[in-house]
Design an enzyme around this catalytic site. Structure first.
Site, PDB file in Angstrom:
ATOM      1  CB  ALA B  11      -0.898  -0.012   1.235  1.00 23.10           C
ATOM      2  CB  VAL B  16       9.912   3.488  -0.171  1.00 23.70           C
ATOM      3  CG1 VAL B  16      10.216   2.221   0.615  1.00 23.70           C
ATOM      4  CG2 VAL B  16      10.794   4.634   0.324  1.00 23.70           C
ATOM      5  N   GLY B  17       7.985   2.292  -2.340  1.00 24.04           N
ATOM      6  CA  GLY B  17       7.111   1.212  -2.792  1.00 24.04           C
ATOM      7  C   GLY B  17       7.528   0.667  -4.150  1.00 24.04           C
ATOM      8  CD  GLU B 132      16.293  -2.724  10.438  1.00 26.85           C
ATOM      9  OE1 GLU B 132      16.586  -1.580  10.852  1.00 26.85           O
ATOM     10  OE2 GLU B 132      16.566  -3.771  11.037  1.00 26.85           O
ATOM     11  N   GLY B 137      16.697   4.209   7.590  1.00 29.48           N
ATOM     12  CA  GLY B 137      16.601   3.631   6.245  1.00 29.48           C
ATOM     13  C   GLY B 137      17.275   2.299   6.054  1.00 29.48           C
ATOM     14  CE  LYS B 208      14.197   8.901   9.926  1.00 26.73           C
ATOM     15  NZ  LYS B 208      15.089   9.722   9.073  1.00 26.73           N
ATOM     16  N   GLY B 305      16.200   7.328   0.719  1.00 27.80           N
ATOM     17  CA  GLY B 305      16.321   6.933  -0.673  1.00 27.80           C
ATOM     18  C   GLY B 305      15.498   5.695  -0.925  1.00 27.80           C
TER      19      GLY B 305
END
Lengths: 442, 442
Positions: B11, B16-17, B132, B137, B208, B305
């Site tokens: 989703a 990234v996806g 993770e 990242g 984070k 990234g």
């Protein structure tokens, strides 16, 4: 939470074994939470029962014979910390697997030689063979390669895998001392063995590299094909020249996928001062992994020492106790590729070459033309003459005394370098064996 | 090997996806070997179906509604890459868990706010909640804290967790440029958002940090109590002074166990130039963990990234597919400790203080005596006067022009520093707000 505790037997109670017992006792609750069940040491074995290890052993069942521990019904997981590539350690691991027990080991020599066979046996019996502590001590590089980088195609892995060598090189650099003096200092501090060959000759690094190569590239362990060179011949002058040229010298283990196959090598290496790995001084270890998705990942930490190595052992125990059993080398042994060995002669990279030449006119030109003949491009050439001495062009200065001549080359093959150096020797231009140090770029 | 493939629904198809889809396709065989079963993306959802993502989506079932994907019978694991602390992302994760599906997410904002509740739900349903990719990242810091350091008591974790800030500070240092110029450069390169507040204000780092703190100390997430300061007020002069004094300035997230409790803070920080973390330049991230067994472990790699973050996502998917389901924060949520907050006023450490003082005789003495009154020991004091100007002791030189006066203190409490600075301001010695940067030692 599982009702039954996970029962651990520890074979070998040196500094790592003793530290592991202490950590498991100290971290009892945290480990139980993490693993979802209690972790209990139930049995131990060592050569000398009476030695004081700073830890009460009476609560564990004692085995004089570690192989008997390995088949004990009171043990679910055997932790092998005895060391040695063959003999009792091998018997313990084989027996444990045969009896359906998980194995955790810190024994790089054993795995470098028999790892493939042991992994196959563990897979067949459906037990774990975990070895985080075998490479780079407290740095979780095995877990990182096998699990964290599962989505990556790895192209290169290189690292400082031996703290003894890094300590010696760091001291040589910082204090301008020679190799023998720093080795003696390392021995005094307990960083080097009485017979230091295994560390300083690069063999310990090679064992660790063999394991990391297999994990990184999905290939069968191939320790025999590793090119190994130690740090014995590094001089303070090389470290000084490296510094002036923007490098540091580290003993690296390097495994790389090249067109020729998998290249595995251990040797003193010039690394750019600005690289993460160049900052790593003293007994600390570091590993850098180049991969397609993460690009570059560097892990820096303790490569040896009882507590740090035991930390890795305990991490493996907790993983196994929590039910994580995956193929030791990341994929079933039958699916590991046969490593196509890239011969060292085909290695390609930059080189630092320090020649000891007779201080006469035309020597640099003679060297340079032999390099050109072998199609080697030179990035820089530095001629060092003792301070205050006259240049050889001066009629009084043609002493012919030996002086260093240092070359930095652009990428060239090992074969071309060797060929050029042979011809230069044949020309009578040099008075000593040349010093050759490979350069590793980020 | 399990017969059924592990079916993944993604989703959110941003960078990234899209990268995750490509990696899963490209690493198909390796992932199958690693997980012991095939991993197949079966469903995807995003806002815009027509956008070209450089990857053929026709083989996946398309969902306009991500919540529908989250309850689809064709999915075993939902990968949430939509972002946002609430709204659709939260609905997707909750729905997936409710329907007994594993969840992998990169959503730090969501977890910082609702992580505890979501983890509790995941535990109750016996599914994984893996994240993770949410912190640092491509650096496997979650796995390292939760698994590799299971045998350790962690005392401190600190790191560069935001590439935008590190890029800006690196550029300011290397090129001597001011903050606004480097921010604009970062925006041009796509390293910073049009509205950069979230990054440069330290809030992204705080999210984070909240997750890492929980993992490191076994405490409940407590994002609200994090002291947050951004990098907007750092000047080229501070970077120059830092350099002269042997430091670099980094935006760090720091979590530390002190006598007062758990201290969590995000602020520009002076780190010794020789530390591993000081070497980390540009968009790269780094995390250092201090723990009893390993002492110090540093991980350096890409913090953002598409590919690097997707690498972490895929690692989580492979772990879950291979059957690893452990409590999201390392122990069951019911066993997480309530974090005892250490108030920032009780923070103790070294400080860099840059005052802008009137260039008059006795100012340094006035400042120093106020520091002494607050029981703050000064390590060094540096007064910078424009080159060529006369010292104020000269009768022509008592200009009273504003000049910088820089102090480095030994360990002092935040409260003492604030008290001294208030008095110095009351004395009329300073002409501008003081710059205060905390020092973090290795």
């Amino acid at each position: 939470m599982q009702a039954h505790p996970f029962r651990v037997g520890v074979a070998g109670l040196g500094t790592v074994g003793a530290a592991a017992l202490k950590i498991i006792a100290r971290q009892d609750n945290a480990l139980t939470e993490r693993a979802g069940r209690a972790i209990r040491v139930t049995a131990v074995s060592a050569r000398d029962r009476s030695r004081d290890r700073g830890h009460d052993l009476s609560r564990y069942r004692w085995f004089d014979d570690p192989v008997a521990l390995a088949r004990s019904d009171e043990v679910d997981c055997v932790v092998e910390l005895m060391g040695g590539a063959d003999g009792p350690a091998k018997a313990v691991v084989e027996t444990a697997i045969e009896h359906g027990k998980h194995v955790v080991t810190a024994n790089k020599a054993l795995l470098a030689r028999h790892g493939l066979d042991l992994a196959r046996r563990a897979e067949e019996r459906g037990v774990a063979l975990a070895f985080e502590a075998s490479a780079a001590g407290g740095i979780p590089v095995v877990k990182t390669l096998r699990e964290a980088l599962a989505g990556n195609r790895i192209t290169r892995i290189y690292g400082i895998l031996n703290g003894t060598c890094n300590y010696i090189l760091s001291r040589m650099e910082s204090d301008g001392l020679d190799f023998a003096t720093c080795l003696a200092a390392a021995q005094k501090l307990g960083y080097a063995e009485a017979d230091p060959t295994f560390d300083i000759g690069g063999f310990d690094t090679a064992h660790k590299l063999a394991l990391l190569t297999s994990l990184a590239f999905g290939t069968e362990i191939d320790a025999q094909s590793i090119y190994v060179e130690g740090i014995e011949k590094i001089t303070p002058l090389d470290l000084k020249m490296a510094d002036e040229l923007g490098f540091r010298i580290k003993l690296l283990g390097v495994a790389e996928r090249s067109e020729a196959g998998i290249e595995q090598r251990v040797h003193p290496t010039m690394v750019p001062k600005s690289s993460a790995i160049a900052q790593v001084m003293g007994v600390t270890n570091a590993v850098t992994i180049d991969a397609d998705a993460v690009r570059e990942l560097t892990l820096i930490g303790p490569g040896a020492g009882g507590d740090a190595t035991a930390s890795a052992v305990v991490s493996d125990i907790a993983d196994v106790a929590s039910g994580t059993v995956s193929p030791p080398f990341g994929r079933p042994t039958a699916r590991l590729d046969k490593a196509e060995r890239a011969p060292m002669q085909r290695h390609e990279g930059g080189y630092y070459i320090r020649l000891t030449v007779h201080d006469r006119l035309g020597v640099a030109a003679g060297v340079a033309s032999r390099m050109a003949e072998a199609r080697i491009s030179i990035e820089s050439i530095v001629q060092k003459r003792p301070a205050g001495s006259l240049p050889p062009s001066d009629k009084h200065g043609r002493s012919g005394d030996p002086v260093p001549l240092v070359l930095i080359t652009y990428a060239a093959t090992e074969a071309a370098i060797r060929e050029a150096l042979e011809k230069i020797a044949g020309d009578g231009l040099v008075s000593e064996e040349p010093q050759v140090i490979r350069i590793e770029r980020e």
